[in-house]
Scaffold this active site. Structure first.
Site, short mmCIF file in Angstrom:
data_model
loop_
_atom_site.label_atom_id
_atom_site.label_comp_id
_atom_site.label_asym_id
_atom_site.label_seq_id
_atom_site.Cartn_x
_atom_site.Cartn_y
_atom_site.Cartn_z
N GLU A 25 -35.68 14.54 17.54
CA GLU A 25 -34.74 15.43 18.23
C GLU A 25 -33.78 16.09 17.24
OE1 GLU A 25 -35.41 16.28 21.11
OE2 GLU A 25 -36.76 14.63 21.67
N HIS A 42 -35.36 19.08 15.89
CA HIS A 42 -35.14 20.26 16.75
C HIS A 42 -33.74 20.83 16.54
CE1 HIS A 42 -38.80 19.99 19.04
NE2 HIS A 42 -38.48 18.88 19.69
N ASP A 62 -45.67 26.88 14.79
CA ASP A 62 -44.36 26.25 14.56
C ASP A 62 -43.57 26.95 13.46
OD1 ASP A 62 -45.77 25.49 12.31
OD2 ASP A 62 -45.31 23.35 12.48
ZN LIG Z 1 -39.58 17.57 20.79
#
Ligand SMILES: [Zn+2]
Length: 469
Positions: free
Chosen positions: A236, A239, A261
């Protein structure tokens, strides 16, 4: 608090009826993956929206734009090797429910910070050693937004917020331009998520955050295998620092830095992998199943790639300029190993300032300690290892003669930390005060009271050694 605060549900929040093209399907927000996790082990792996569902980046494009929502220019200038070691202050907001759910012990939060550092720094000898060292490290905040000492952990009891509903961030957030705000609660049925990416969302708003399922915090997390190694937060925070899922956009197009990506050194992958699908090929080359940004099980993932590291460093420079502090060189180094204390953590000693005798600005800091216990520093020119010295639960790491700063007894207070400005002209030795000379090495430790099960005992931090000049 940052400008533009708004109540914003995460895109792809399972409670959000709009349900746009969310890629994060452990348990099918939109499209179910072919495989899923065992039932009862956390539901969604990650409810962070896909790149294209999050807006594509053009609207929020800001210079230099080498890491926006549509492109990565992984220039050497963003290589961690060409940049300073930086540190991000983290605050954990633990939200508990009315029935007592959601409790996360301090020790688990400390272990989670350790996992972040092992993974982002690819520390040798740890499970994250195979990755690229991003030269980004994390610590629990030591100062709150008002400038007061803090443990970096807040605790709130609110059933609505525990269920990840309501705009709790408008009440709880610490300035998101200065702190990485991590909230632990039921996480809307996912293991974790961030509501938006830095290039395409309101960076610095109260809603700027990471949400983590409370049972998935830290090492040996109670959710159990395969999500119990603390890697959900590694994913996370990836991100949060601008990375997309490796499978975002599937196999992508010809331009590897402008499709999929947006990362050229993670092989294209058609769909998320679960479990540990080593050797899988979905786009003609081996899939990057060991990358933190896939959905593989915690024991299977162990790396960010060089270009992912560059994109994160670019993100810090372009979108989160206030977040990370440059870490000055440490004046000394740690040695010896502390024993866990009554909060289940081995307290450590760190130094700031310099080792220059003429500057005389060395400060020592010991944490995490139990709250409101007293302690004092001890000092010696020699190192040793005396297990359970004097009946202590900890080990003395100093050799004789040992001086005691017994006139400088301090309380760890509510932050669980003791700081001490060393006066190099007045080091206490058994024979009286001495002055530190350039060229000498001195070793420090903190002794502190630590009561276990009603029995007054004591403990020690690890040792900290400084060679002065
Ligand atoms: Zn994720």
């Amino acid at each position: 608090m940052g400008a533009g605060a708004q109540a914003q549900a995460p895109i792809g929040d399972p409670h959000d009826g709009s349900q746009r093209a969310v890629s994060a399907g452990r348990h099918a927000v939109v499209s179910a993956p072919a495989q899923g996790p065992p039932q009862g082990q956390g539901g969604l792996r990650c409810a962070t929206p896909s790149r294209l569902a999050s807006g594509g980046g053009a609207a929020s494009f800001l210079p230099p734009g080498d890491c926006d929502g549509a492109l990565t220019n992984a220039l050497p200038a963003y290589s961690p090797l060409n940049l300073d070691l930086v540190e991000i202050d983290v605050v954990f907001h633990v939200i508990e429910g009315a029935a007592g759910q959601g409790t996360v012990a301090d020790a688990r939060i400390h272990s989670q910070i350790d996992v972040l550092n092992e993974d982002f720094r690819a520390l040798p000898g740890t499970l994250g050693a195979a990755g690229v060292d991003t030269r980004i490290r994390f610590r629990l905040a030591e100062t709150d937004p008002q400038g007061n000492p803090t443990s970096g952990i807040t605790r709130t009891n609110n059933n609505t917020w525990f269920n990840d509903t309501g705009s709790y961030w408008n009440t709880l957030a610490w300035d998101p331009q200065r702190y990485l705000n991590v909230y632990t609660n039921a996480a809307s049925g996912a293991l974790g998520y961030v509501p938006f990416y830095p290039a395409t969302g309101p960076v610095g708003a109260n809603a700027d955050r990471v949400v983590l399922l409370w049972t998935a915090v830290g090492r040996n997390a109670p959710i159990g295998p395969p999500y119990d190694l603390g890697r959900t937060l590694t994913h996370e925070v990836g991100h949060y620092l601008g990375l997309y899922h490796t499978f975002d956009g599937g196999c992508g197009g010809a331009a590897c830095n402008a499709s999929g990506d947006l990362i050229c050194d993670t092989a294209p992958v058609a769909a998320p992998h679960f479990g540990c699908a080593l050797g899988a090929q979905s786009c003609g080359t081996p899939d990057p199943v060991e990358n933190y940004m896939d959905f593989s099980d915690d024991p299977c993932v162990d790396r960010f790639s060089e270009h992912q590291a560059r994109r994160m460093r670019c993100t810090l420079l372009s979108w989160r300029p206030l977040l990370a502090r440059v870490v000055p060189p440490a004046p000394g180094s740690s040695y010896c190993v502390a024993q866990p204390n009554s909060i289940g953590v081995a307290a450590r000693l760190t130094g700031t300032g310099s080792a220059a005798v003429v500057l005389d600005d060395l400060t020592l800091s010991a944490s995490p300690l139990p709250t409101n216990v007293f302690g004092f520093f001890v000092v010696s020119r020699t190192q040793a290892l005396i297990p359970n010295a004097g009946g202590s639960a900890g080990d003395l790491c100093l050799g004789a003669p040992i001086g005691r700063y017994s006139r400088q007894v301090q309380s760890s207070g509510t932050a669980g930390r003791i700081r001490f400005d060393v006066d190099l002209a007045l080091v206490p030795m058994p024979t009286g005060f001495v002055a530190v000379q350039a060229g000498e090495t001195w070793n420090f430790q903190l002794w502190y009271r630590d009561t276990v099960a009603g029995n007054p005992s004591s403990n020690y931090t690890d040792g900290y050694s400084v060679t002065f000049h």
